[in-house]
Write an enzyme that holds these catalytic residues in place. Structure first.
Site, mmCIF file in Angstrom:
data_model
loop_
_atom_site.group_PDB
_atom_site.id
_atom_site.type_symbol
_atom_site.label_atom_id
_atom_site.label_comp_id
_atom_site.label_asym_id
_atom_site.label_seq_id
_atom_site.Cartn_x
_atom_site.Cartn_y
_atom_site.Cartn_z
ATOM 1 N N PHE A 1 32.822 42.869 42.528
ATOM 2 C CA PHE A 1 32.421 43.290 43.869
ATOM 3 C C PHE A 1 33.514 43.165 44.924
ATOM 4 O O PHE A 1 33.302 43.529 46.062
ATOM 5 C CB PHE A 1 31.188 42.499 44.315
ATOM 6 C CG PHE A 1 30.005 42.732 43.427
ATOM 7 C CD1 PHE A 1 29.359 43.960 43.418
ATOM 8 C CD2 PHE A 1 29.551 41.739 42.581
ATOM 9 C CE1 PHE A 1 28.279 44.193 42.594
ATOM 10 C CE2 PHE A 1 28.466 41.961 41.749
ATOM 11 C CZ PHE A 1 27.830 43.197 41.754
ATOM 12 N N GLY A 2 34.649 42.634 44.574
ATOM 13 C CA GLY A 2 35.682 42.505 45.593
ATOM 14 C C GLY A 2 36.783 41.554 45.178
ATOM 15 O O GLY A 2 36.891 41.182 44.001
ATOM 16 N N ASP B 1 24.420 34.572 35.678
ATOM 17 C CA ASP B 1 25.712 34.813 35.025
ATOM 18 C C ASP B 1 26.397 33.473 34.778
ATOM 19 O O ASP B 1 27.583 33.306 35.074
ATOM 20 C CB ASP B 1 26.582 35.732 35.888
ATOM 21 C CG ASP B 1 27.767 36.292 35.102
ATOM 22 O OD1 ASP B 1 27.728 36.273 33.847
ATOM 23 O OD2 ASP B 1 28.743 36.729 35.737
HETATM 24 P P1 ATP Z 1 32.907 38.701 38.365
HETATM 25 O O1 ATP Z 1 32.875 39.681 39.488
HETATM 26 O O2 ATP Z 1 32.312 39.231 37.108
HETATM 27 O O3 ATP Z 1 32.352 37.386 38.771
HETATM 28 P P2 ATP Z 1 35.427 37.332 38.409
HETATM 29 O O4 ATP Z 1 34.784 35.992 38.248
HETATM 30 O O5 ATP Z 1 36.728 37.553 37.738
HETATM 31 O O6 ATP Z 1 34.448 38.495 37.998
HETATM 32 P P3 ATP Z 1 35.408 36.774 41.206
HETATM 33 O O7 ATP Z 1 34.167 35.977 41.100
HETATM 34 O O8 ATP Z 1 35.513 37.729 42.330
HETATM 35 O O9 ATP Z 1 35.655 37.641 39.942
HETATM 36 O O10 ATP Z 1 36.627 35.750 41.211
HETATM 37 C C1 ATP Z 1 37.959 36.165 41.151
HETATM 38 C C2 ATP Z 1 38.841 34.977 40.803
HETATM 39 O O11 ATP Z 1 38.753 33.972 41.811
HETATM 40 C C3 ATP Z 1 38.472 34.300 39.479
HETATM 41 O O12 ATP Z 1 39.675 33.983 38.804
HETATM 42 C C4 ATP Z 1 37.778 33.030 39.887
HETATM 43 O O13 ATP Z 1 37.994 31.992 38.957
HETATM 44 C C5 ATP Z 1 38.445 32.719 41.227
HETATM 45 N N1 ATP Z 1 37.502 32.029 42.125
HETATM 46 C C6 ATP Z 1 36.326 32.506 42.583
HETATM 47 N N2 ATP Z 1 35.722 31.610 43.381
HETATM 48 C C7 ATP Z 1 36.536 30.523 43.436
HETATM 49 C C8 ATP Z 1 36.469 29.242 44.105
HETATM 50 N N3 ATP Z 1 35.438 28.925 44.876
HETATM 51 N N4 ATP Z 1 37.477 28.373 43.912
HETATM 52 C C9 ATP Z 1 38.525 28.693 43.127
HETATM 53 N N5 ATP Z 1 38.658 29.866 42.476
HETATM 54 C C10 ATP Z 1 37.675 30.786 42.614
#
Ligand code: ATP
Ligand code: MG
Length: 284
Positions: A15-16, A128
């Site tokens: 989503f971003g 998830d």
């Molecule tokens: P999805 O959209 O399927 O969840 P994703 O987990 O790769 O895919 P995001 O949740 O947008 O995408 O996260 C992108 C990256 O940022 C990932 O590597 C995730 O581990 C990191 N991340 C997300 N939230 C945090 C947080 N609160 N602290 C540290 N890292 C984070």
């Protein structure tokens, strides 16, 4: 965004984008998730609003904390706690080929259960739950926080969430059957995670069809019971029951004899656990 400096890009999700930032006034590191909103797409707006609502309603030491959110030029910004020690997925990957001591597994598991119990008690299903969405933080990297509620949904009274969006390795059989999500679908994922923390590999691997076939065929891998104990194996098995009603909820999990002492160590307030829950493995 005037209040924050961007430090680096952490990654891009469905989503971003997610950036590591710091507050200008005190240099506190935080994470900002940017979600571009298609203002003509009602579904997309709802998903985004949902993420905010879910995060807002949660407040627990084992959950990534939500700080703030704002809209600017069709982009939704969500400001949240930064987990600086990576994900459980990374932790498992860098620990291989070694495995975790049973007490470590139990400690990590209990923290996840406590966080999940908080989520479920607020009528929220994560939808998830997977090692990539469980973060490590704290000075020693020993504090677990469940994060990434981007696709979770507040449970309405009719438990209306139908869509399969979760990662297929952890997906519960009822979801594969097109049935609605409920909190017991998260318990299935939790069973997969507990197995993974013991075996350092996934319970179900491969494509969605492989996973569905393995589940349908009743294929289950077992952990090393000599090292982790029979109770750990039984705990995985009860969470991986095909019928969601046969799976324990988080309250039941907290009363299991393997879990209970570890909760003590975590300094949990056990007064909130009803003594009426007497869980008996032989029932399953
Ligand atoms: P999805 O959209 O399927 O969840 P994703 O987990 O790769 O895919 P995001 O949740 O947008 O995408 O996260 C992108 C990256 O940022 C990932 O590597 C995730 O581990 C990191 N991340 C997300 N939230 C945090 C947080 N609160 N602290 C540290 N890292 C984070
Ligand atoms: Mg994510």
């Amino acid at each position: 965004m005037d209040l924050y400096n961007v430090i680096s890009l952490l990654g891009k999700g469905t989503f971003g984008t997610v950036h590591l930032c710091e507050r200008k006034h005190n240099s506190q590191k935080i994470v900002i998730k940017r979600i571009s909103i298609n203002l003509e797409n009602g579904d997309e707006i709802n998903v985004a609003k949902n993420e905010v609502a879910v995060l807002k309603s949660l407040n627990h030491p084992n959950i990534i904390e939500y700080f703030d959110s704002f809209m600017k030029n069709g982009t939704l910004y969500i400001v949240m706690e930064y987990a600086s020690k990576g994900t459980l997925f990374d932790f498992i990957a860098r620990s291989r080929p070694n495995r975790f001591q049973p007490q470590i597994v139990m400690n990590l598991f209990c923290q996840i259960v406590l966080g999940l119990n908080h989520i479920h008690s607020r009528n929220v299903i994560h939808r998830d739950l997977k090692c990539e969405n469980i973060f490590l933080t704290g000075l020693q990297g020993d504090v677990i926080k469940i994060g990434d509620f981007g696709i979770s949904k507040i449970l309405l009274n009719n438990k209306n969430a139908h869509t399969l969006i979760g990662t297929c390795n952890y997906v519960a059989p009822e979801i594969c059957d097109g049935k609605p999500y409920d909190s017991k679908s998260d318990i299935w994922s939790l069973g997969c995670i507990l197995y993974e923390m013991c075996a350092m590999e996934k319970m179900f691997d491969g494509t969605l069809s492989n996973v569905v076939l393995s589940i349908a065929a009743g294929r289950r891998k077992v952990i090393d019971v000599h090292f982790y104990g029979v109770q750990m194996q039984q705990m995985i098995e009860i969470m991986l029951q095909i019928d969601p009603n046969d799976r324990p909820d988080t309250m039941k999990l907290m009363t299991l004899s393997d879990v209970f002492p570890s909760l003590h160590v975590l300094g949990t307030n056990l007064g909130c656990i009803p003594h009426t829950y007497k869980f008996n493995f032989s029932q399953h």
